[in-house]
Design an enzyme around this catalytic site. Structure first.
Site, short mmCIF file in Angstrom:
data_model
loop_
_atom_site.label_atom_id
_atom_site.label_comp_id
_atom_site.label_asym_id
_atom_site.label_seq_id
_atom_site.Cartn_x
_atom_site.Cartn_y
_atom_site.Cartn_z
CB ALA A 437 -3.46 0.26 1.39
CB ALA A 438 -0.59 4.32 1.53
CG MET A 439 -0.96 8.71 -3.58
SD MET A 439 -0.66 7.32 -5.09
CE MET A 439 1.32 8.04 -5.96
CD GLU A 440 3.57 5.94 -4.95
OE1 GLU A 440 3.49 5.01 -6.21
OE2 GLU A 440 2.46 5.53 -4.57
CG ASN A 441 0.93 11.81 -2.68
OD1 ASN A 441 0.38 11.59 -4.02
ND2 ASN A 441 -0.28 11.57 -1.66
CG HIS A 473 4.15 -1.30 -1.35
ND1 HIS A 473 4.00 -1.76 -2.20
CD2 HIS A 473 3.82 0.07 -2.13
CE1 HIS A 473 3.52 -1.69 -3.37
NE2 HIS A 473 3.16 -0.97 -3.55
CD GLU A 474 2.52 2.88 0.00
OE1 GLU A 474 2.47 3.87 -1.02
OE2 GLU A 474 1.79 1.98 -0.18
CG HIS A 477 5.47 3.50 -4.60
ND1 HIS A 477 6.47 3.06 -5.63
CD2 HIS A 477 4.81 3.35 -4.23
CE1 HIS A 477 5.35 1.91 -5.68
NE2 HIS A 477 4.59 2.31 -5.03
CD GLU A 496 2.88 0.86 -7.60
OE1 GLU A 496 2.97 -0.20 -6.32
OE2 GLU A 496 2.22 1.43 -7.47
#
Length: 1026
Positions: A437-441, A473-474, A477, A496
Site C-alpha cells: 500500500a505504501a512505504m515510509e521512506n 500509518h506511514e 513511521h 509496525e
C-alpha cells in the site's frame, strides 16, 4: 558449465581465449600497483579511452570482435539476451578512472582471472567462484588459505581463515568487522533502455582487524573496487573480489588486514538493469494522452537496497548519505532530502545533488526518476510537503485530500510526540505499481495510487477511510521506524505495531466523531488477529530472525495487528497521559539511533515510576511478545459464597485435539500477566473501572454484581460486543453452534453501526463455509429475516454529489452500507432489483448516478445477476476510467460473475501486466476464490500458475502469504485438503509458514463441516418453522 580460472600475465594472452566461449567474464585482480580489483568488460579486447556521447555522460569504447571498430551505446545493455557488453555507458569519468588506474595501455602487465561460462549463465553477475576458482594470488576464493600460501596475516585475521570459523561471507549476518559512517552515492539512470550505473564511496570504520571487506550486493554487476585509508592516500593492495549469492554479499579480499579503530574509504563501480518487477530499483509505467510513459522508483524494505547499490543492508548499520542522480532533463529526480544543486549539461542531461541525510538505515533510503508534477503545502513549522503524481491526477486535484491531511497529521504527531519532524521536506509519491500500500521512506514516502489519490466526486466513505488510515500509518513511521529504528527485524512490530495502532488514533484526530479507536479497532484488529493467533501454527510477536530468508515471515498480521493490540493494552493500563509521556522519552533518548523492545519497556517503566506506579513492563510484556497465542479467561461463581468469583486463564487453540497431540501446547506453560479491567455494579450503580492482574488463577471478592470485565482482547467490549469472542469459541467447539445465530435475533432491534459491522464480519466466514452446501438456502433465508426490517427502515442513500461525503454522518452512512451489503449478498429481492435498475440506468444513459457509498455493492450485484453484456460494460469502464478508486471497485466487481467462463477469462488476464497491475492480480485471484462459482477455478489456477506467481511475488513481503491464504482459506472438503497437502509436498519453497497456516485452516474447515454443519442446519430449520 564453468571452466577453471586461469592466471594470465598480460592482456595479449587474453585475446586467444575470447573465442573459447561466446559468453565470458572478467574477474578480480586489478594491478597491485593501483590497489583496484577491476572486473573488465564481458566483450571486446580491452579498455579504450572514453568519449563524450551526444546523449551526455561517457561511454567506454571497445574493439569489436568482428571488425575492430569502436562501437558506442547510450547506456549499459539490458540483462535480456546475455551479459553486458564492454561498451557500456558509465557515469561521469568512471571509464577514465578504470583506464587510468589500470595504467592506460592495452599492453600493461596486469594479473587477471577469467572464467569461461556457457551462454545464459550469470556472466558478470558476481556468482560465487567454484571450489577450484583461483585469484591472482595462490589463495582460493571461498576457501581459507593453505599453510605457506602468500604473506603471513596477523593472528586476528588468521582466525578468519584457519578453519576455526566459517568464512565471513558465508554467515547469515554481516560479520561486524566494519561499520559504515557515510555513503557518497552517484547514480546515472537510463530510462531509454532501463539500466543504471553507479559509483559508491563508503567511509567505513574498522572495528576488528580483517582482510575481508564484506557488505551486501545482489544482482549488481561490479566493475571495480578500491580501498584506501582515505581519499588522498594510496590504495591498499587488493587480491580480488567476488559476489556470493547465497548470502547476497560482495567480498573484497585484501593482501593485508585492516587495522582496528581506523577509517577507510571503499569505492565501488557497478551497474545493473532497472527491472520490471516490484523490489529494489524497478520500473513502472502509465499511459497519458495515449502515450506510455515510464518511471523508476525504489522499494528497499526490508533487504532490497543491496539490489540498487553495494551497502551494509541491515538496520543497525546507520550512516549518513549524500546522493547524486544523473538523468535526462525531461525527467525529475527525488530522494529523501531536498535537491541542493542541479548541474545541467549541454546534451540534455542534468545531475541533481541532494542534501546529506541524517543518520539512517538503508531500508528507508529512496529515490525516484519520473516526469510527474506536484502540488505543495507547508506546516506551521516550515516543513514543505509535496504530493507528486501523474500530471492528469494532479490537475484533477486527486492528491489534494492527501496533501491537506498530511499537513494536519505532521502537526499532530509533532505535538503528540513533542518531537519535531526531522527533515526539511516530505514528499508523497503516488506510483501506479508498488508491492505494498505504501512505504515510509524518510522524506520520500511512496504510495500505490489507490491508497493516496482520491476524487471526492466518485469516492466512497470506505475508500476515504482506507486512504486516510494508510497515510496516518506511514506518517507515524517517520518517528517510529525512521527516526528510531528497530535494532533487528525480530522486533519489526516495534514500528509496525505502533503505526497500526496510530492509524486509529490519528484518524480519530482528523474525524473525532468516528470514534474508530473505541469501535472499529475491535472488529478490524482484535477480531482478525484472534482468528490468526488462535492457530497452532501461530508465532510470537517477537521471533528470532537468523537470515534474510527469515525476514518475510515476521511481516504479517501478528506483527501489525497483535502488535497494535498490545500497544493499545499498554496505553490503557498505564493511562494514556503516562503512556504518551513514555513515548516522548523513548523517542528523545533513541532518536537517530536503534532501539530494541527492552529499551521501550525500560522507558515505559520509568514513566510509571515518575507517577508513583511500580510495574515492571518488561516482565508483563515479555509474556505477550515472546510466546504465541492469547488466553481465554473463565470467570466462575463460587458455589458456597455468593460474592466470590474465580478467574482463570487457558491458552486458546482452535483445534482442541492439538493440545492432546502437542504436549507443549497442552500443558500449563502458556500463562500471561493479564491486566483485567473491571466495573462492578448493579442496575442502580456501577463503580468506576479498576484493574486487577491475573497471572494464573485468582479469586475476587465482590460487594455487588459484576457488570462487565474489560481485559486484553476484551478491552472496551460492552456485553453485546463480547459476541465476537463467542464466535471464536463456537468455531473452536467451546460453545454450541446456535449461539451466534441466536444473537442475530437481536440485530433487528440494533440501531448502532458497530454491532452490525461485527455481525457482518462474523457471518462472512460462516457464509463461506456453507455457500457450496446443498442446504445453503436455509441459512440464506434465516439471515434475510434478521436483516429485512432494518433494510426497509434505512432504505438507499441518495446521490447528492454536491454534498461532501466527508461531512456526512459516518456512523449512519456506514450502518446503511452494512445493511445493504448484507441484504444484497443474501438475496433480498428489493435490493437485487434496485441494483439492477441502477446498473441499467447507467448503461442506457452513460451517466453513473449510483450513490458513491454503495457503488461497489451495486457493481458486484449487477455483474452477478445480469447477463454477459453487463460484465463487458464493466470491463470497458475499467479500462477507460482514470480514477483509481473507481478502477479498483470495477475490477473487483468483475470477479462477482456467476459465469465460470468469464471468471476463467479474468484469471488468465490477471497475469498480463499491461491489463492488470501486478499488485492487483493477487486481489483478482483472491476475489474469484471467494466467489462460490469460482473457488475451484481460482484454486486450480493458483496451482497451475504457481511458478509464475511465486517468481513474481515470492520476495515481496505479505504478497505470497496473502495469496496463499486468500485462495485456500475457504476450501473445506477432504479432496481439497488432500490437493493442498499434495501440492505443498513439491511447491512450498520459501512459503512454508504460509502453507502450514493454510493446512491448519483447511483442516479446521473440514472438521467443522464434519462435526457441526448438520447441527447448525437442524437449528436453522427449527427456527424458521416458528
Amino acid at each position: 558449465m564453468l571452466a577453471p580460472w586461469i592466471i594470465l600475465q598480460s592482456w595479449w594472452s587474453l585475446l586467444d581465449l575470447v573465442s573459447l566461449s561466446p559468453c565470458w567474464l572478467w574477474r578480480g585482480a586489478g594491478a597491485e600497483t593501483s590497489g583496484w580489483a577491476a572486473g573488465a568488460p564481458s566483450e571486446g579486447r580491452g579498455w579504450r579511452r572514453t568519449r563524450r556521447l551526444p546523449g551526455g555522460g561517457r561511454a567506454a569504447g571497445a574493439l569489436s570482435r568482428a571488425s575492430g571498430r569502436t562501437r558506442r551505446r547510450r547506456g549499459p545493455a539490458t540483462s535480456e539476451g546475455g551479459p553486458f557488453p564492454v561498451h557500456q555507458r558509465l557515469s561521469g569519468s568512471f571509464g577514465d578512472s578504470i583506464l587510468d588506474l589500470l595504467g592506460g595501455q592495452p599492453g600493461s602487465a596486469v594479473l587477471l582471472s577469467v572464467r569461461i561460462e556457457e551462454c545464459g549463465a550469470a556472466a558478470g553477475n558476481g556468482s560465487a567462484p567454484p571450489a577450484g576458482a583461483r585469484l591472482n594470488q595462490p589463495h582460493l576464493l571461498g576457501e581459507p588459505p593453505r599453510e605457506g600460501d602468500g604473506d603471513a596475516a596477523p593472528a586476528e585475521a588468521d582466525s578468519e581463515e584457519n578453519g576455526e570459523h566459517p568464512p565471513p561471507w558465508t554467515l547469515p549476518r554481516l560479520p561486524g568487522h566494519l561499520r559504515p559512517l557515510h555513503y557518497n552515492l552517484m547514480l546515472s539512470v537510463f530510462l531509454e533502455n532501463f539500466t543504471f550505473s553507479g559509483e559508491v564511496n563508503v567511509q567505513v570504520e574498522c572495528l576488528r582487524a580483517t582482510r575481508y571487506v564484506v557488505l551486501h550486493a545482489h544482482r549488481l554487476r561490479v566493475e571495480a573496487a578500491r580501498l584506501a585509508e582515505d581519499r588522498l592516500a594510496g590504495a591498499l593492495r587488493v587480491a580480488g573480489f567476488f559476489l556470493y549469492p547465497q548470502t547476497q554479499v560482495f567480498v573484497l579480499v585484501l593482501n593485508r588486514s585492516l587495522e582496528a579503530q581506523r577509517s577507510y574509504n571503499l569505492k565501488i563501480l557497478f551497474h545493473a538493469p532497472i527491472e520490471n518487477e516490484l523490489l529494489g530499483f524497478f520500473r513502472s509505467s502509465y499511459v497519458l494522452y495515449g502515450e506510455r510513459r515510464f518511471l523508476a522508483v525504489t522499494q528497499f524494505s526490508p533487504t532490497h537496497a543491496r539490489k540498487a547499490f553495494p551497502c551494509f543492508d541491515e538496520p543497525i548499520y546507520k550512516a549518513t548519505f549524500k546522493i547524486s542522480i544523473k538523468h535526462q532533463a525531461t525527467y525529475l529526480s527525488l530522494s529523501n532530502m531536498p535537491v541542493e544543486t542541479s548541474v545541467f549539461e549541454e546534451d540534455g542531461w542534468v545531475t541533481d545533488h541532494f542534501s546529506q541525510t541524517p543518520l539512517m538505515s538503508t531500508y528507508y533510503l529512496a529515490w525516484a526518476v519520473c516526469n510527474f508534477t506536484y502540488r505543495e503545502t507547508m506546516t506551521k513549522n516550515g516543513v514543505v510537503i509535496r504530493l507528486y503524481a501523474r500530471p492528469d491526477a494532479i490537475r484533477r486535484g486527486s492528491g489534494d485530500y492527501a496533501l491537506n491531511i498530511t499537513r494536519r497529521l505532521i502537526e499532530f504527531y509533532e505535538d503528540y510526540f513533542r518531537m519535531p519532524y526531522s527533515l526539511p521536506k516530505l514528499d508523497l509519491l503516488a506510483v501506479p505499481k508498488h508491492p505494498y500500500a505504501a512505504m515510509e521512506n524518510w522524506g520520500l514516502s511512496v504510495f500505490v495510487e489507490q491508497r493516496i489519490l482520491l476524487d471526492p466526486s466518485i469516492s466512497s466513505i470506505s475508500y476515504l477511510l482506507d486512504v486516510t488510515m494508510v497515510i496516518v500509518h506511514e506518517l507515524c513511521h517517520q518517528w517510529f521506524g525512521d527516526l528510531v529504528t528497530p535494532v533487528w527485524w525480530e522486533d519489526v512490530w516495534l514500528k509496525e505495531g505502533f503505526a497500526h495502532y496510530f492509524e486509529f488514533v490519528g484518524t480519530d484526530y482528523l474525524y473525532p466523531g468516528w470514534n474508530l479507536e473505541k469501535q472499529r479497532f475491535l472488529t478490524d484488529v482484535l477480531h482478525e488477529v484472534m482468528l490468526l493467533d488462535g492457530l497452532a501454527s501461530s508465532h510470537p510477536v517477537s521471533q528470532e530472525v537468523q537470515q534474510a530468508t527469515d525476514i518475510d515471515r515476521v511481516f504479517d498480521w501478528i506483527a501489525y495487528k497483535k502488535g497494535a493490540a498490545l500497544i493499545r493494552m499498554l496505553a490503557n493500563f498505564m493511562g494514556h497521559s503516562v503512556f504518551q509521556m513514555g513515548l516522548q522519552d523513548y523517542l528523545t533518548i533513541h532518536k537517530y539511533g536503534n532501539a530494541a523492545r527492552k529499551d521501550l519497556w525500560n522507558t515505559l517503566s520509568e514513566a510509571l515510576r515518575k507517577v508513583g506506579k511500580f510495574v515492571n513492563i518488561q516482565v508483563v510484556m515479555d509474556q505477550w511478545t515472546l510466546q504465541m497465542g492469547y488466553p481465554v479467561i473463565t470467570i466462575m461463581g463460587n458455589e458456597t459464597t455468593d460474592n466470590i468469583v474465580g478467574i482463570s486463564q487457558e491458552h486458546f487453540i482452535y483445534d482442541l485435539d492439538v493440545k492432546t497431540k502437542d504436549s507443549g501446547l497442552g500443558n500449563n506453560s502458556y500463562l500471561w500477566q493479564i491486566p483485567l479491567t473491571i466495573a462492578v455494579g448493579n442496575t442502580s450503580h456501577i463503580s468506576s473501572e479498576a484493574i486487577i492482574w491475573v497471572s494464573n488463577k485468582s479469586e475476587l471478592k465482590m460487594s455487588t454484581q459484576i457488570e462487565e470485565f474489560l481485559g486484553f482482547f476484551y478491552y472496551y467490549y460492552c456485553s453485546r460486543f463480547h459476541r465476537l469472542l463467542e464466535t471464536l469459541l463456537i468455531k473452536a467447539g467451546y460453545l454450541p453452534q446456535n449461539i451466534p445465530l441466536e444473537l442475530l435475533r437481536y440485530l433487528s432491534k440494533e440501531k448502532e453501526f458497530l454491532p452490525w459491522h461485527a455481525a457482518s464480519r462474523a457471518l462472512y466466514p460462516l457464509d463461506k463455509l456453507l455457500d457450496r452446501t446443498e442446504n445453503y438456502n436455509i441459512f440464506n433465508e434465516y439471515i434475510l429475516r434478521q436483516v429485512a426490517s432494518m433494510y426497509l427502515k434505512l432504505g438507499w442513500p441518495t446521490n447528492n454529489v454536491d454534498k461532501s461525503f466527508v461531512q456526512a454522518s459516518y456512523q449512519h452512512e456506514e450502518l446503511r452500507r452494512e445493511v445493504i451489503m448484507l441484504a444484497c449478498s443474501f438475496g433480498n429481492k428489493h435490493c437485487h432489483q434496485q441494483a439492477a435498475t441502477l446498473i441499467s440506468d447507467w448503461i442506457s444513459s452513460n451517466r453513473n448516478r449510483i450513490p458513491l457509498n454503495v457503488r461497489d455493492i451495486v457493481y458486484c450485484t449487477g455483474v452477478s445477476l445480469m447477463d454477459e453484456d453487463v460484465w463487458e460494460f464493466i470491463w470497458m469502464k475499467f479500462h477507460s476510467t482514470t480514477a483509481v478508486s473507481e478502477k479498483k471497485i470495477l475490477l473487483e466487481a468483475l470477479t462477482c460473475s456467476d459465469d465460470r467462463n468469464l471468471l476463467n477469462r479474468l484469471l488468465n488476464l490477471s497475469l498480463n501486466s499491461e491489463v492488470v497491475l501486478d499488485q492487483d492480480a493477487i486481489d483478482v485471484i483472491i476475489h474469484v476464490a471467494r466467489n462460490p462459482h469460482g473457488r475451484d477455478l481460482a484454486w486450480k489456477f493458483f496451482r497451475e500458475k504457481w511458478k509464475i506467481l511465486n517468481a513474481r511475488y515470492g520476495e515481496a513481503l505479505f504478497m505470497n502469504s496473502k495469496l496463499i491464504s486468500g485462495v485456500t482459506e475457504f476450501l473445506n472438503t477432504e479432496s481439497e485438503l488432500n490437493e493442498l497437502k499434495n501440492f505443498i509436498k513439491t511447491h512450498e519453497e520459501g512459503s512454508a509458514a504460509s502453507f502450514s497456516r493454510a493446512v491448519e485452516t483447511v483442516e479446521a474447515n473440514v472438521r467443522w463441516q464434519l462435526l457441526y454443519k448438520e447441527e447448525l442446519f437442524q437449528w436453522l430449520r427449527k427456527s424458521l418453522a416458528h
